[in-house]
Write a protein that holds these residues in place. Structure first.
Motif, short mmCIF file in Angstrom:
data_model
loop_
_atom_site.label_atom_id
_atom_site.label_comp_id
_atom_site.label_asym_id
_atom_site.label_seq_id
_atom_site.Cartn_x
_atom_site.Cartn_y
_atom_site.Cartn_z
N ARG A 59 0.80 -1.26 -0.07
CA ARG A 59 0.12 0.07 -0.03
C ARG A 59 0.88 1.27 0.11
O ARG A 59 0.72 2.26 -0.88
CB ARG A 59 -0.88 -0.09 1.15
CG ARG A 59 -2.21 -1.03 1.05
CD ARG A 59 -2.82 -1.27 2.36
NE ARG A 59 -3.21 0.21 2.89
CZ ARG A 59 -3.50 0.64 4.10
NH1 ARG A 59 -3.43 -0.45 5.14
NH2 ARG A 59 -3.79 1.67 4.59
N ASP B 295 2.09 1.84 -3.47
CA ASP B 295 1.10 2.22 -4.09
C ASP B 295 0.71 3.92 -3.94
O ASP B 295 0.62 4.53 -5.34
CB ASP B 295 -0.11 1.55 -3.87
CG ASP B 295 -0.41 0.27 -4.57
OD1 ASP B 295 0.17 -0.01 -5.55
OD2 ASP B 295 -1.20 -0.52 -4.37
N LEU B 296 0.88 4.16 -2.95
CA LEU B 296 0.68 5.67 -2.47
C LEU B 296 1.82 6.53 -3.34
O LEU B 296 1.56 7.63 -3.79
CB LEU B 296 0.85 6.11 -1.00
CG LEU B 296 -0.45 5.56 -0.15
CD1 LEU B 296 -0.13 5.69 1.36
CD2 LEU B 296 -1.61 6.50 -0.79
N ALA C 106 3.50 5.49 -5.70
CA ALA C 106 3.45 5.46 -7.47
C ALA C 106 2.25 6.39 -7.75
O ALA C 106 2.36 6.83 -8.89
CB ALA C 106 2.97 3.94 -7.80
N GLN C 107 1.31 6.63 -6.83
CA GLN C 107 0.37 7.70 -7.50
C GLN C 107 0.64 9.09 -6.97
O GLN C 107 -0.35 9.87 -7.50
CB GLN C 107 -1.25 7.27 -6.70
CG GLN C 107 -1.54 5.81 -7.04
CD GLN C 107 -2.77 5.20 -6.05
OE1 GLN C 107 -3.20 5.94 -5.34
NE2 GLN C 107 -2.98 3.75 -6.15
N ASN D 44 2.15 12.73 -7.01
CA ASN D 44 2.79 13.72 -8.22
C ASN D 44 4.23 13.99 -7.61
O ASN D 44 5.04 14.46 -8.62
CB ASN D 44 2.03 14.86 -8.25
CG ASN D 44 0.69 14.71 -8.87
OD1 ASN D 44 0.70 13.61 -9.64
ND2 ASN D 44 -0.32 15.30 -8.58
N ASP E 246 -8.07 -0.30 -16.59
CA ASP E 246 -7.21 0.59 -17.24
C ASP E 246 -6.31 -0.01 -18.32
O ASP E 246 -6.02 -1.41 -18.26
CB ASP E 246 -6.18 1.21 -16.24
CG ASP E 246 -6.90 2.02 -15.20
OD1 ASP E 246 -7.92 2.85 -15.81
OD2 ASP E 246 -6.50 2.24 -14.09
N SER F 286 2.81 3.55 -16.38
CA SER F 286 1.54 4.25 -16.11
C SER F 286 0.25 3.89 -16.81
O SER F 286 0.55 2.70 -17.44
CB SER F 286 1.85 5.85 -16.71
OG SER F 286 2.28 5.62 -18.07
N ARG F 287 -0.70 4.21 -16.58
CA ARG F 287 -2.03 3.60 -17.11
C ARG F 287 -3.01 4.90 -17.59
O ARG F 287 -2.86 5.99 -17.20
CB ARG F 287 -2.60 2.97 -15.94
CG ARG F 287 -3.10 3.70 -14.74
CD ARG F 287 -3.36 2.63 -13.64
NE ARG F 287 -2.27 1.95 -13.04
CZ ARG F 287 -2.44 0.42 -12.95
NH1 ARG F 287 -3.52 -0.31 -13.19
NH2 ARG F 287 -1.68 -0.23 -12.61
#
Length: 267
Positions: free
Chosen positions: A22, A25-26, A28-29, A31, A117, A138-139
């Motif tokens: 998790r 993931d944070l 990765a998302q 900016n 996605d 990316s997606r």
């Protein structure tokens, strides 16, 4: 099943691993880098527990500490590359693009479907002047991108609806983006009819995408799509058709001759 068995199945067998994923993931998302406080808030954990996760992930180069906090580390790139190149078609993709008189000059990407996605696995820039495209890993929403629609072309309308109805209305990435299922299904019908999908400035302003589906090489491999992104100013009908034809040739070169799709193509 007993209450005790049900309780055990509902437990997380490895909480630290789950929390670490998790945390990744944070990042990765995000900016940019995230502070320890931001990570703790995002995870719903105490700062001390979050700091321990960060120490372990930092020691393994999965994340790195910078002036503004933490960001993904170089080992995530190594693992991402290793995931992509385990597929035969991705390994051969670059040589096929270089051998194509058309694709060698284009920005060509490989994507797979990840949930709703299109997830981008590989990128060949060649002599393309377009430098945006989508970074590796990316997606984009499958409903809006050419590669995503190429991946959806093999689904019937009922399957597309089941997959994407919870996502509608779709995000309005540009003023040309379709926002409802009916508009998407119409675009997919046209894509199936001609054999390639089109994104006419629907995911990026000023960029036109053309993509084709690529059947898996071996059982267990994912369905892939090959797509080209080009400036809208260069995307006249003749060039779009030329790129679509070159992508179809690339698919033929990347199709396992011993698969059902390969045997069908050789007839």
């Amino acid at each position: 099943m007993t209450d005790d068995q049900d309780d055990r199945l509902g437990r997380d067998p490895a909480p630290a691993v789950t929390r670490s994923i998790r945390l990744l993931d944070l990042l990765a998302q995000a900016n940019g880098p995230m502070t320890l406080t931001e990570l703790a808030t995002g995870l719903g954990l105490a700062k001390s527990s979050t700091a321990n996760l960060c120490l372990a992930l930092e020691a393994s180069d999965m994340i790195e500490r910078v002036a503004l906090g933490f960001r993904l580390g170089r080992r995530t790139a190594v693992l991402g590359g290793a995931f992509a190149v385990q597929f035969q078609q991705v390994r051969e993709f670059y040589a096929v693009c270089d051998a194509s008189p058309v694709l060698r000059h284009e920005l060509v990407q490989v994507a797979m479907l990840d949930g709703t996605d299109a997830l981008y696995l590989a990128r060949h820039e060649g002599g393309a002047r377009v430098r945006l495209g989508t970074p590796l890993g990316s997606r984009l929403p499958a409903a809006l991108s050419a590669t995503g629609r190429a991946l959806l072309m093999g689904f019937d309308d009922d399957a597309v609806t089941e997959l994407l109805e919870s996502q509608a209305p779709f995000p309005q990435l540009t003023d040309r983006s379709p926002t409802d299922l009916a508009a998407l299904l119409e675009r997919l019908a046209r894509a199936r009819e001609r054999g390639w999908a089109l994104d006419a400035e629907e995911s990026y302003p000023g960029i036109v995408g053309v993509a084709v589906p690529l059947d898996p090489w071996a059982p267990g491999d994912p369905q892939l799509a090959l797509g080209v992104g080009m400036p809208a100013a260069e995307a006249d009908d003749a060039h779009v058709e030329r790129v679509a034809g070159a992508l179809a040739d690339a698919v033929e070169a990347l199709t396992n001759p011993f698969s059902a799709a390969g045997r069908k193509a050789s007839r």
